[in-house]
Structure formats: C-alpha cells, structure tokens
Write a protein that holds these residues in place. Structure first.
Motif, PDB file in Angstrom:
ATOM      1  N   ASP A 415       0.811  -1.227   0.000  1.00 41.99           N
ATOM      2  CA  ASP A 415       0.000   0.000   0.000  1.00 41.99           C
ATOM      3  C   ASP A 415       0.838   1.268   0.000  1.00 41.99           C
ATOM      4  O   ASP A 415       0.488   2.248  -0.670  1.00 41.99           O
ATOM      5  CB  ASP A 415      -0.939   0.010   1.214  1.00 41.99           C
ATOM      6  N   CYS A 416       1.940   1.259   0.761  1.00 42.03           N
ATOM      7  CA  CYS A 416       2.745   2.487   0.897  1.00 42.03           C
ATOM      8  C   CYS A 416       4.018   2.464   0.060  1.00 42.03           C
ATOM      9  O   CYS A 416       4.416   3.488  -0.494  1.00 42.03           O
ATOM     10  CB  CYS A 416       3.101   2.713   2.366  1.00 42.03           C
ATOM     11  N   LEU A 417       4.667   1.286  -0.011  1.00 47.73           N
ATOM     12  CA  LEU A 417       5.926   1.195  -0.749  1.00 47.73           C
ATOM     13  C   LEU A 417       5.725   0.684  -2.172  1.00 47.73           C
ATOM     14  O   LEU A 417       6.684   0.574  -2.931  1.00 47.73           O
ATOM     15  CB  LEU A 417       6.897   0.270   0.003  1.00 47.73           C
ATOM     16  N   HIS A 418       4.476   0.376  -2.520  1.00 46.62           N
ATOM     17  CA  HIS A 418       4.080   0.011  -3.887  1.00 46.62           C
ATOM     18  C   HIS A 418       4.860  -1.189  -4.436  1.00 46.62           C
ATOM     19  O   HIS A 418       5.184  -1.235  -5.616  1.00 46.62           O
ATOM     20  CB  HIS A 418       4.234   1.218  -4.829  1.00 46.62           C
ATOM     21  N   SER A 419       5.134  -2.134  -3.576  1.00 48.98           N
ATOM     22  CA  SER A 419       5.761  -3.369  -4.020  1.00 48.98           C
ATOM     23  C   SER A 419       4.703  -4.289  -4.612  1.00 48.98           C
ATOM     24  O   SER A 419       3.568  -4.354  -4.131  1.00 48.98           O
ATOM     25  CB  SER A 419       6.455  -4.070  -2.848  1.00 48.98           C
ATOM     26  N   THR A 420       5.073  -5.007  -5.677  1.00 51.51           N
ATOM     27  CA  THR A 420       4.145  -5.966  -6.270  1.00 51.51           C
ATOM     28  C   THR A 420       4.183  -7.301  -5.538  1.00 51.51           C
ATOM     29  O   THR A 420       3.349  -8.161  -5.779  1.00 51.51           O
ATOM     30  CB  THR A 420       4.491  -6.200  -7.759  1.00 51.51           C
ATOM     31  N   ASN A 421       5.172  -7.463  -4.652  1.00 49.81           N
ATOM     32  CA  ASN A 421       5.314  -8.709  -3.897  1.00 49.81           C
ATOM     33  C   ASN A 421       5.044  -8.432  -2.419  1.00 49.81           C
ATOM     34  O   ASN A 421       5.856  -7.808  -1.738  1.00 49.81           O
ATOM     35  CB  ASN A 421       6.732  -9.261  -4.075  1.00 49.81           C
ATOM     36  N   PRO A 422       3.906  -8.912  -1.909  1.00 48.41           N
ATOM     37  CA  PRO A 422       3.584  -8.628  -0.508  1.00 48.41           C
ATOM     38  C   PRO A 422       4.354  -9.506   0.479  1.00 48.41           C
ATOM     39  O   PRO A 422       4.425  -9.188   1.667  1.00 48.41           O
ATOM     40  CB  PRO A 422       2.086  -8.949  -0.437  1.00 48.41           C
ATOM     41  N   ARG A 423       4.945 -10.590   0.011  1.00 45.58           N
ATOM     42  CA  ARG A 423       5.593 -11.539   0.912  1.00 45.58           C
ATOM     43  C   ARG A 423       6.870 -10.956   1.509  1.00 45.58           C
ATOM     44  O   ARG A 423       7.582 -10.186   0.871  1.00 45.58           O
ATOM     45  CB  ARG A 423       5.902 -12.838   0.180  1.00 45.58           C
ATOM     46  N   LEU A 424       7.164 -11.374   2.726  1.00 37.21           N
ATOM     47  CA  LEU A 424       8.363 -10.885   3.407  1.00 37.21           C
ATOM     48  C   LEU A 424       9.614 -11.531   2.839  1.00 37.21           C
ATOM     49  O   LEU A 424       9.654 -12.746   2.631  1.00 37.21           O
ATOM     50  CB  LEU A 424       8.284 -11.175   4.907  1.00 37.21           C
ATOM     51  N   HIS A 425      10.644 -10.707   2.583  1.00 34.14           N
ATOM     52  CA  HIS A 425      11.970 -11.225   2.273  1.00 34.14           C
ATOM     53  C   HIS A 425      12.611 -11.702   3.573  1.00 34.14           C
ATOM     54  O   HIS A 425      12.124 -11.415   4.678  1.00 34.14           O
ATOM     55  CB  HIS A 425      12.840 -10.135   1.635  1.00 34.14           C
ATOM     56  N   SER A 426      13.718 -12.389   3.440  1.00 29.54           N
ATOM     57  CA  SER A 426      14.349 -12.974   4.634  1.00 29.54           C
ATOM     58  C   SER A 426      14.868 -11.908   5.592  1.00 29.54           C
ATOM     59  O   SER A 426      14.848 -12.120   6.812  1.00 29.54           O
ATOM     60  CB  SER A 426      15.473 -13.930   4.230  1.00 29.54           C
ATOM     61  N   ASP A 427      15.317 -10.755   5.082  1.00 29.20           N
ATOM     62  CA  ASP A 427      15.779  -9.695   5.989  1.00 29.20           C
ATOM     63  C   ASP A 427      14.605  -9.122   6.783  1.00 29.20           C
ATOM     64  O   ASP A 427      14.716  -8.871   7.996  1.00 29.20           O
ATOM     65  CB  ASP A 427      16.521  -8.606   5.221  1.00 29.20           C
ATOM     66  N   GLU A 428      13.461  -8.948   6.124  1.00 33.05           N
ATOM     67  CA  GLU A 428      12.269  -8.437   6.811  1.00 33.05           C
ATOM     68  C   GLU A 428      11.768  -9.444   7.830  1.00 33.05           C
ATOM     69  O   GLU A 428      11.311  -9.075   8.929  1.00 33.05           O
ATOM     70  CB  GLU A 428      11.180  -8.132   5.776  1.00 33.05           C
ATOM     71  N   THR A 429      11.876 -10.717   7.513  1.00 34.74           N
ATOM     72  CA  THR A 429      11.458 -11.767   8.438  1.00 34.74           C
ATOM     73  C   THR A 429      12.343 -11.774   9.684  1.00 34.74           C
ATOM     74  O   THR A 429      11.850 -11.914  10.817  1.00 34.74           O
ATOM     75  CB  THR A 429      11.526 -13.141   7.749  1.00 34.74           C
ATOM     76  N   LEU A 430      13.657 -11.600   9.486  1.00 31.59           N
ATOM     77  CA  LEU A 430      14.561 -11.565  10.634  1.00 31.59           C
ATOM     78  C   LEU A 430      14.292 -10.351  11.515  1.00 31.59           C
ATOM     79  O   LEU A 430      14.392 -10.427  12.754  1.00 31.59           O
ATOM     80  CB  LEU A 430      16.011 -11.566  10.155  1.00 31.59           C
ATOM     81  N   ILE A 431      13.952  -9.216  10.895  1.00 35.09           N
ATOM     82  CA  ILE A 431      13.617  -8.026  11.687  1.00 35.09           C
ATOM     83  C   ILE A 431      12.348  -8.268  12.493  1.00 35.09           C
ATOM     84  O   ILE A 431      12.276  -7.938  13.688  1.00 35.09           O
ATOM     85  CB  ILE A 431      13.458  -6.797  10.765  1.00 35.09           C
ATOM     86  N   ALA A 432      11.329  -8.872  11.844  1.00 38.44           N
ATOM     87  CA  ALA A 432      10.088  -9.190  12.560  1.00 38.44           C
ATOM     88  C   ALA A 432      10.360 -10.155  13.701  1.00 38.44           C
ATOM     89  O   ALA A 432       9.798 -10.023  14.806  1.00 38.44           O
ATOM     90  CB  ALA A 432       9.070  -9.779  11.584  1.00 38.44           C
ATOM     91  N   LEU A 433      11.226 -11.138  13.469  1.00 43.66           N
ATOM     92  CA  LEU A 433      11.581 -12.095  14.516  1.00 43.66           C
ATOM     93  C   LEU A 433      12.304 -11.395  15.666  1.00 43.66           C
ATOM     94  O   LEU A 433      12.047 -11.672  16.848  1.00 43.66           O
ATOM     95  CB  LEU A 433      12.471 -13.192  13.923  1.00 43.66           C
ATOM     96  N   SER A 434      13.195 -10.469  15.308  1.00 42.74           N
ATOM     97  CA  SER A 434      13.941  -9.736  16.329  1.00 42.74           C
ATOM     98  C   SER A 434      13.023  -8.885  17.187  1.00 42.74           C
ATOM     99  O   SER A 434      13.164  -8.824  18.420  1.00 42.74           O
ATOM    100  CB  SER A 434      15.010  -8.864  15.655  1.00 42.74           C
ATOM    101  N   ILE A 435      12.050  -8.220  16.550  1.00 45.68           N
ATOM    102  CA  ILE A 435      11.095  -7.402  17.305  1.00 45.68           C
ATOM    103  C   ILE A 435      10.269  -8.297  18.234  1.00 45.68           C
ATOM    104  O   ILE A 435      10.047  -7.970  19.410  1.00 45.68           O
ATOM    105  CB  ILE A 435      10.180  -6.628  16.336  1.00 45.68           C
TER     106      ILE A 435
END
Length: 493
Positions: A415-435
C-alpha cells in the motif's frame, strides 16, 4: 561440518616459511599476495577448519616487519572496474583495503598506480590520494613486456618507474583484483633495490592450487571451478619436475611466464634463486590438512556450488555457456553431479508437492529442512524460519511470528511502498523475529541460533531475489538456485 584443516598449525608454518624466505634474501622480501588477504571464504569452504582471516592473522605475527603496498591498474580506474562481490570500484576498494589494514595495526606505506599513461581518471584518483595524505607512485607501460628482457630490465623499462620507498623487511604487495600489476611492481622494485646496492628478493603467496596435492585432487579442481572465468588451468610444473624430479602442481599462467620471469631475475641480480614456479611460492596450506576425506568432500560441494552459481549467471545475462560446460567437465573429474547436495532434491520435491517455489537446507547435524512459498512468506523466509527452528530444537509446526505481526508489514510493502510482492523477504522476516524476541522467549531463542546456520548449504528451486541472496550470504549460508525464474518475464530484479 567435519574439520579437515588445522588452522593454528597453518598459521605457525606459514609465518615461519615467510621468515625463512626473508632471511634467504638478506633481510628484504617483496611478497606478491594473490587472492584475498582476509575474508577468504573460498578457502574456508574447501578446507573446513581454515578461518577466513587466517592469512591476515598470520601476518599479524610478523606485524612489526610488515609494510603493505596496494597496487591498482590505471586502466581499471579509467574503466570504473567493479569488484563483483562488493559492487564498488577498484579505486574505492583501494581506500577500503587501506582502512582495514590500518585498523588491524599494519603499516600501509603507499599506493602504486600501474600502467599509467596519462589517464584522466587516474590523475583524479592520485589527487584524491594526495589530499588524503597517501603517498602514491607511478609505474608505466613497458614496450615489449614481458618478453623483451633487454628493454624491460633497463633504465627505459623498470628504471623509468618510480622507486617505491619502503621501510620494513617484508613488503606485502596486494591489489583489489587480478591484472593490477603486482608481480611487475615487485620486479621493478628488485631492479631499483639492486641499483641501490640493497639485497632484496621476491616470492609469491597463492593458496591455490595447492602445490603438494595431486593435480586432480578435488581441492585443486575447486580452484579451477572458482576461476572458470579466468581460464586458469591447473598443470604439473614441468620446471620443478625437471629440476628436482618431484611432481608438483601449479597453474598455467605461472608456468607459461616462468622462463621470462627467471630471465628477468637473472638480468637484475645475475642469477635466479628459483628453478621453477613452485620454488617461488611460500604456501604451506597442504601441510595443514589433517583429514583428507573431509576436505575432499568439502571441495566437491564447492565445485557443485560454482556450477549452479555460473548457470544462474548465464540465465541472468545470456552469456557464459562455455563456462557452464567447463564446470560440467570439472564435476565429472571430481566424480560429482548436480544432485550432490541432498538440499537440491528436497527443494525440487517440495516445489513439486506444493506447486510453488521452495527451498531446502542441510543443517549442521546433517538433517534437511524445507521451506515453501506462502501468502505471507517467500520461500527464502520460510526456509530461514524452519532452519532456525531446526537448530534451536523448536517444533516446525509452531508459528513463532504470528500472522498478526506479519500482515501489517505486508500491507506496508504493497500500500505504501508500492511493491508488487507482498511476501516478506528474509531480511524483513529476521527483523520481525527480532522485534518479537523482545516479548516472546521462543523468538529470542531462535535469534540466539542465527550464527549456527553459518556454513550450511541451502538450495532453492528458482532464482531467489538479490535481497534474499545477500542476506543468506551475509549469514555465511552457502546458497544455490536452480537456474530458472519463478515467472516468465523479460525483466527480473
């Protein structure tokens, strides 16, 4: 991974070998350093037990005697040549290397710009060095190099080059990449030192091929696989065999140029200390192998990795098919196939059963975990989570990161970053895991085991994104992909 290399023994043997070579030449040695001085991950992969920073740690034992000279080709500056692994230009890498060496306590004496012929960008780089207070010197193209010995070893050849002022017994000559002119810089310095009545010698430090392993040993074949784009070929050193009756391994370029190099050294100092390319080397890695079966298996895995990496590059660029064909021949020589790693068959089977891209990883205990593409996680993210659960001893069915935590990130991406791929990349997944780890002990437990994935082999059924690939490599995971894209289109990020 089963260890096959004694790193402490290697460092001790290597330091002693270099000290001996310095003494042989009366207290001054120019040591051409091939390959990487630090972060030598190829060596760490094919010689399990070798630490990526082993060579720089070895030099630290000699730190008070070491001076580093960094060499760069003016033509590489003019062409803005890039280091493929870092994505930065060679001239920027010179400064990066100097920062690292100085941060480790080494004296970095100067920079030599070779093949200088008035290139404007080389002049700009020299001004930049001068502004930073870095001494720099010019070496020029020499007509007839390397075959016109009379001209090369004369005041119009080497004599025209700037004399690089050094102050330590061991001068390590290194560069951002191949073709920089390291050897010519060393020989030019020998010429100038001899003119000044200073005793000095030259030696070469290349880890591969390992001279005292068989020609077709997988470790030496892995070196050919790693340099397939350079057309390096391992060969028996005919000069060493003729001089000593001993079979040793070198590579084609050193063997081809040795007669010329020997003639140059004879012209400079009246005699050559070396009877073969093998004589010139100081590498002691072969003597630190303690489990040959372990290094053979590690090298075989590396050969297969190189095959898939090159096949993927051909798929991306449309060039290099001849390199893939050569790697197929090297795999045959090593007795391995594309299916050598169990991660590949597991990933392909997972894709077949789920209908979407999938991945698999061999964990340190030898077990294999898989990951599939879902609505919220890509295959690389799913595999990362399952691998962390595997090494942490957590049930793979447990959702450590809740969908409620992932979904807002997916919406932000689309919605905000206008990516065509909504799935999390591995770096985003690690950040979510860290939080999540701030409030969830299970997530914290997984974070504690991230380092346990270093050295593991991962395989994906499609070419993953550059973002995912970078994260996996940063974590030290050896990643390969089937040379195909998830979707049929002309442009892929």
């Amino acid at each position: 991974m089963r260890q096959g290399f004694d790193n402490d023994k290697y460092i001790a043997l290597q330091a002693e070998r270099i000290r001996s070579r310095i003494s042989q030449f009366g207290g001054k040695l120019y040591l051409e350093f091939g390959g990487k001085l630090f972060d030598d991950y190829h060596a760490a992969r094919v010689l399990p037990g070798f630490e990526p920073d082993s060579k720089i740690r070895m030099l630290k034992q000699l730190a008070d005697d070491v001076e580093i000279v960094v060499v760069i080709n003016a033509n590489d500056i003019e062409k803005s040549k890039l280091r493929g692994d870092l994505g930065i230009t060679y001239d920027d890498d010179v400064l990066r290397l100097m920062d690292i060496f100085q941060g480790m306590g080494f004296l970095v004496g100067s920079v030599v710009v070779t093949h200088y012929a008035g290139q404007p960008d080389a002049d700009a780089f020299r001004r930049r060095l001068a502004t930073l207070g870095i001494r720099n010197y010019l070496h020029y193209p020499i007509a007839g190099y390397p075959y016109d010995i009379d001209h090369i070893v004369s005041d119009e050849g080497f004599g025209r080059n700037d004399y690089v002022e050094t102050s330590r017994p061991l001068v390590v000559v290194t560069a951002p990449g191949p073709g920089s002119g390291k050897m010519a810089t060393c020989l030019s310095q020998l010429y100038h030192e001899h003119k000044r009545g200073i005793a000095a010698g030259y030696a070469k430090y290349e880890t591969f091929p390992i001279w005292n392993l068989p020609l077709k040993h997988p470790v030496n074949i892995a070196y050919e696989a790693a340099t397939v784009d350079l057309d390096d070929v391992n060969t028996i050193d005919p000069f060493h065999l003729d001089a000593y009756g001993e079979t040793t391994v070198n590579y084609n370029r050193d063997v081809e140029t040795f007669p010329v190099l020997k003639a140059m050294m004879e012209r400079i100092s009246g005699t050559s200390p070396y009877q073969s390319p093998t004589d010139m080397g100081v590498n002691m890695a072969g003597l630190a192998i303690v489990d040959d079966d372990a290094v053979r298996e590690a090298a075989k895995r590396e050969i297969v990795r190189r095959y898939f990496q090159t096949a993927v590059e051909v798929r991306r660029t449309g060039t290099g098919e001849d390199q893939v064909e050569k790697l197929e021949l090297l795999m045959n020589q090593a007795g391995v196939s594309a299916g050598h790693s169990p991660a590949r068959s597991a990933a392909l089977l997972k894709e077949e059963t789920t209908g979407g891209p999938a991945g698999a990883m061999v964990l340190p205990d030898g077990s294999v975990v898989t990951g599939k593409t879902s609505t919220l996680l890509g295959a690389a993210s799913s595999l990362m989570m399952n691998a962390l659960k595997g090494v942490a001893g957590v049930d793979s069915e447990i959702d450590v990161i809740s969908d409620a935590a992932i979904e807002p990130i997916c919406r932000l991406k689309t919605d905000c970053l206008h990516s065509t791929n909504p799935r999390l990349h591995s770096d985003e997944t690690l950040i979510a895991l860290s939080i999540s780890s701030a409030t969830d002990p299970l997530a914290a437990r997984l974070i504690e085991h991230v380092e346990d994935l270093r050295g593991c082999d991962a395989f994906f059924s499609v070419i993953i994104s550059s973002t995912d690939e970078k994260i996996y490599r940063t974590l030290g995971i050896n990643v390969c992909c089937e040379p195909k894209y998830e979707q049929h289109r002309y442009y892929h990020k």
